[in-house]
Design a protein around this motif. Structure first.
Motif, mmCIF file in Angstrom:
data_model
loop_
_atom_site.group_PDB
_atom_site.id
_atom_site.type_symbol
_atom_site.label_atom_id
_atom_site.label_comp_id
_atom_site.label_asym_id
_atom_site.label_seq_id
_atom_site.Cartn_x
_atom_site.Cartn_y
_atom_site.Cartn_z
ATOM 1 N N TYR A 126 0.827 -1.199 0.000
ATOM 2 C CA TYR A 126 0.000 0.000 0.000
ATOM 3 C C TYR A 126 0.864 1.254 0.000
ATOM 4 O O TYR A 126 1.769 1.375 0.820
ATOM 5 C CB TYR A 126 -0.878 0.063 1.247
ATOM 6 N N GLY A 127 0.553 2.168 -0.869
ATOM 7 C CA GLY A 127 1.157 3.487 -0.805
ATOM 8 C C GLY A 127 0.336 4.318 0.165
ATOM 9 O O GLY A 127 -0.858 4.483 -0.022
ATOM 10 N N VAL A 128 0.977 4.800 1.215
ATOM 11 C CA VAL A 128 0.262 5.556 2.231
ATOM 12 C C VAL A 128 0.821 6.968 2.290
ATOM 13 O O VAL A 128 2.031 7.161 2.305
ATOM 14 C CB VAL A 128 0.397 4.864 3.607
ATOM 15 N N ARG A 129 -0.062 7.950 2.294
ATOM 16 C CA ARG A 129 0.381 9.340 2.306
ATOM 17 C C ARG A 129 0.983 9.710 3.644
ATOM 18 O O ARG A 129 0.406 9.430 4.683
ATOM 19 C CB ARG A 129 -0.812 10.255 2.030
ATOM 20 N N SER A 130 2.145 10.329 3.609
ATOM 21 C CA SER A 130 2.785 10.695 4.864
ATOM 22 C C SER A 130 2.177 11.960 5.443
ATOM 23 O O SER A 130 2.194 12.175 6.642
ATOM 24 C CB SER A 130 4.288 10.858 4.672
ATOM 25 N N SER A 131 1.629 12.825 4.582
ATOM 26 C CA SER A 131 0.941 14.006 5.104
ATOM 27 C C SER A 131 -0.108 14.451 4.092
ATOM 28 O O SER A 131 -0.131 13.985 2.971
ATOM 29 C CB SER A 131 1.917 15.148 5.348
ATOM 30 N N ARG A 132 -0.948 15.357 4.521
ATOM 31 C CA ARG A 132 -1.957 15.866 3.600
ATOM 32 C C ARG A 132 -1.792 17.365 3.399
ATOM 33 O O ARG A 132 -2.750 18.098 3.214
ATOM 34 C CB ARG A 132 -3.359 15.554 4.139
ATOM 35 N N GLU A 133 -0.523 17.805 3.461
ATOM 36 C CA GLU A 133 -0.273 19.243 3.369
ATOM 37 C C GLU A 133 -0.663 19.836 2.020
ATOM 38 O O GLU A 133 -1.027 21.000 1.934
ATOM 39 C CB GLU A 133 1.201 19.532 3.644
ATOM 40 N N THR A 134 -0.599 19.017 0.971
ATOM 41 C CA THR A 134 -0.890 19.571 -0.347
ATOM 42 C C THR A 134 -2.384 19.673 -0.606
ATOM 43 O O THR A 134 -2.807 20.271 -1.588
ATOM 44 C CB THR A 134 -0.258 18.695 -1.445
ATOM 45 N N ASP A 135 -3.192 19.095 0.286
ATOM 46 C CA ASP A 135 -4.643 19.158 0.112
ATOM 47 C C ASP A 135 -5.212 20.459 0.643
ATOM 48 O O ASP A 135 -4.636 21.088 1.521
ATOM 49 C CB ASP A 135 -5.310 18.013 0.879
ATOM 50 N N THR A 136 -6.375 20.824 0.157
ATOM 51 C CA THR A 136 -7.074 21.946 0.765
ATOM 52 C C THR A 136 -7.631 21.463 2.102
ATOM 53 O O THR A 136 -7.849 20.264 2.297
ATOM 54 C CB THR A 136 -8.244 22.397 -0.122
ATOM 55 N N GLY A 137 -7.832 22.401 3.038
ATOM 56 C CA GLY A 137 -8.364 22.028 4.345
ATOM 57 C C GLY A 137 -9.651 21.250 4.228
ATOM 58 O O GLY A 137 -9.889 20.292 4.951
ATOM 59 N N PHE A 138 -10.458 21.649 3.263
ATOM 60 C CA PHE A 138 -11.750 20.990 3.073
ATOM 61 C C PHE A 138 -11.573 19.524 2.700
ATOM 62 O O PHE A 138 -12.162 18.634 3.295
ATOM 63 C CB PHE A 138 -12.537 21.724 1.990
ATOM 64 N N LYS A 139 -10.710 19.270 1.725
ATOM 65 C CA LYS A 139 -10.506 17.896 1.270
ATOM 66 C C LYS A 139 -9.894 17.058 2.390
ATOM 67 O O LYS A 139 -10.245 15.897 2.581
ATOM 68 C CB LYS A 139 -9.603 17.874 0.027
ATOM 69 N N ARG A 140 -8.979 17.668 3.152
ATOM 70 C CA ARG A 140 -8.338 16.967 4.240
ATOM 71 C C ARG A 140 -9.372 16.504 5.266
ATOM 72 O O ARG A 140 -9.379 15.356 5.674
ATOM 73 C CB ARG A 140 -7.331 17.918 4.896
ATOM 74 N N ASN A 141 -10.253 17.437 5.631
ATOM 75 C CA ASN A 141 -11.238 17.107 6.654
ATOM 76 C C ASN A 141 -12.275 16.105 6.170
ATOM 77 O O ASN A 141 -12.655 15.202 6.913
ATOM 78 C CB ASN A 141 -11.935 18.371 7.153
ATOM 79 N N THR A 142 -12.731 16.265 4.925
ATOM 80 C CA THR A 142 -13.710 15.306 4.424
ATOM 81 C C THR A 142 -13.081 13.920 4.338
ATOM 82 O O THR A 142 -13.722 12.922 4.649
ATOM 83 C CB THR A 142 -14.269 15.708 3.039
ATOM 84 N N ALA A 143 -11.789 13.875 3.965
ATOM 85 C CA ALA A 143 -11.114 12.582 3.860
ATOM 86 C C ALA A 143 -10.999 11.928 5.239
ATOM 87 O O ALA A 143 -11.289 10.750 5.409
ATOM 88 C CB ALA A 143 -9.728 12.749 3.242
ATOM 89 N N ARG A 144 -10.588 12.730 6.232
ATOM 90 C CA ARG A 144 -10.507 12.210 7.605
ATOM 91 C C ARG A 144 -11.845 11.629 8.026
ATOM 92 O O ARG A 144 -11.918 10.511 8.534
ATOM 93 C CB ARG A 144 -10.147 13.354 8.581
ATOM 94 N N GLY A 145 -12.895 12.431 7.838
ATOM 95 C CA GLY A 145 -14.248 12.013 8.213
ATOM 96 C C GLY A 145 -14.621 10.716 7.520
ATOM 97 O O GLY A 145 -15.198 9.811 8.134
ATOM 98 N N PHE A 146 -14.229 10.602 6.274
ATOM 99 C CA PHE A 146 -14.532 9.411 5.488
ATOM 100 C C PHE A 146 -13.893 8.163 6.102
ATOM 101 O O PHE A 146 -14.555 7.146 6.322
ATOM 102 C CB PHE A 146 -14.050 9.619 4.053
ATOM 103 N N TYR A 147 -12.602 8.265 6.436
ATOM 104 C CA TYR A 147 -11.917 7.104 7.001
ATOM 105 C C TYR A 147 -12.503 6.718 8.355
ATOM 106 O O TYR A 147 -12.636 5.543 8.679
ATOM 107 C CB TYR A 147 -10.412 7.357 7.123
ATOM 108 N N ARG A 148 -12.847 7.760 9.162
ATOM 109 C CA ARG A 148 -13.468 7.483 10.456
ATOM 110 C C ARG A 148 -14.775 6.753 10.282
ATOM 111 O O ARG A 148 -15.038 5.746 10.941
ATOM 112 C CB ARG A 148 -13.724 8.798 11.182
#
Ligand code: UDP
Ligand code: MG
Length: 314
Positions: A126-148
């Motif tokens: 699996y390729g796993v992202r080390s950070s989400r700095e390149t994402d917009t705050g919105f995408k970062r948060n929706t992605a977090r919410g999605f995994y949760r």
């Protein structure tokens, strides 16, 4: 030495394709020169029914260098299906396949680490992202919410892993046995088994062109993932129905006591409220059930997930 296929789904990617092709070829060259991979290794671009010049570019690349292979779907079938089409072709020719995005967001510099993991004996990497700095705050948060949400619903999924992954031939063969139409590859991958490994990488910003995943598609994708792998919403419907039923019994008892005491209930507010609440709940739950019935219906039809119109591979 083994045969490696890089599988790249492309939908309207004419803006990034030349650069992507160049960088991937460099990596393929290095890996071949270092004796890791064989000359039969390929970069397989899957054209997902693009409306721009993507397929012409792929054809030109193929005619100049046989290390570029192409697969064209008869129409747009979505990222997951395009990826599957490529992987299923790779399965018959390669010892391992790495899937990555065309827009260079999946750092191609990590490919050699995937290869190293494979050589150590991992069959799913699996390729796993080390950070989400390149994402917009919105995408970062929706992605977090999605995994949760996914893990709360009991779906096994690797955190911050998208579709940048290596699959060995055995893993690909296992994948080919999954017949589902509603495809959610990152949910299937952990179910394949075999020895797994992870590779961390820094996700880049899109090299050029626009994202093909607007919010609407992202939500649809998340919903797809949940309803394809979890039956918890069905159980939730049952629970909610039971609670609503208990509440209504409590109200009934309360009403009877009031009536026996000779106090007539005059308020229509509560009445109206319960009608609406129950009606709403019923509709909501009917919708959830309908979603699964719909899925069953789609699965039952066993329609092809993609149709190949052309293959360029030598
Ligand atoms: N893609 C595809 N079919 C589609 C939409 C996207 O094959 O219908 C490909 C696209 O060309 C890219 C990858 O899927 O290689 C990921 O898409 P994108 O970069 O637009 O998504 P994002 O990175 O914004 O989530
Ligand atoms: Mg992208």
């Amino acid at each position: 030495m083994f045969t490696l296929y890089l599988v790249v789904p492309c939908y309207n990617e004419e803006a990034v394709l030349p650069e992507t092709a160049k960088r991937l070829l460099d990596i393929l060259r290095e890996l071949t020169a270092a004796g890791h991979i064989s000359d039969d290794s390929r970069i397989l671009f899957v054209n997902d029914g693009s409306k721009d010049r993507t397929w012409e570019l792929i054809s030109t690349l193929h005619s100049h260098d046989k290390r570029f292979a192409g697969l064209s779907l008869s129409r747009n079938r979505g990222h997951q299906n395009a990826l599957l089409a490529g992987l299923m072709l790779a399965k018959d020719h390669a010892d391992a396949a790495i899937s990555l995005d065309a827009d260079l967001q999946d750092d191609v510099g990590a490919i050699e680490r995937f290869v190293a993991k494979y050589e150590e004996g991992c069959e799913v990497v699996y390729g796993v992202r080390s950070s989400r700095e390149t994402d917009t705050g919105f995408k970062r948060n929706t992605a977090r919410g999605f995994y949760r949400l996914m893990s709360a619903l009991g779906v096994e999924i690797v955190y911050d892993h998208a579709d940048y992954r290596l699959l060995s031939r055995r893993a690909l063969e296992a994948l080919s046995q999954y017949g589902e139409r509603n495809l959610f590859l990152r949910g299937i991958a952990p179910q394949l088994g075999f020895r797994t490994g992870t590779v961390e990488y820094e996700r880049q910003v899109r090299f050029a062109g626009e994202s093909k995943y607007p919010l609407k598609k992202m939500i649809a994708f998340a919903f797809e993932g949940i309803t394809s792998f979890s039956v918890k919403p069905l159980r939730f419907a049952l629970l909610l129905g039971a609670v609503a039923f208990l509440v209504s019994i409590a109200i009934l008892i309360y009403g009877l006591i009031r009536w026996l005491c000779g106090m007539t209930v005059t308020g229509w507010t509560s009445l109206l409220f319960s009608i609406w609440a129950l009606g709403g709940l019923q509709l909501l739950m009917l919708g959830v059930v309908g979603e699964y019935v719909g899925k069953t219906y789609l699965e039952a039809k066993r329609r092809p997930r993609y149709i190949v119109s052309e293959t360029l591979l030598e």
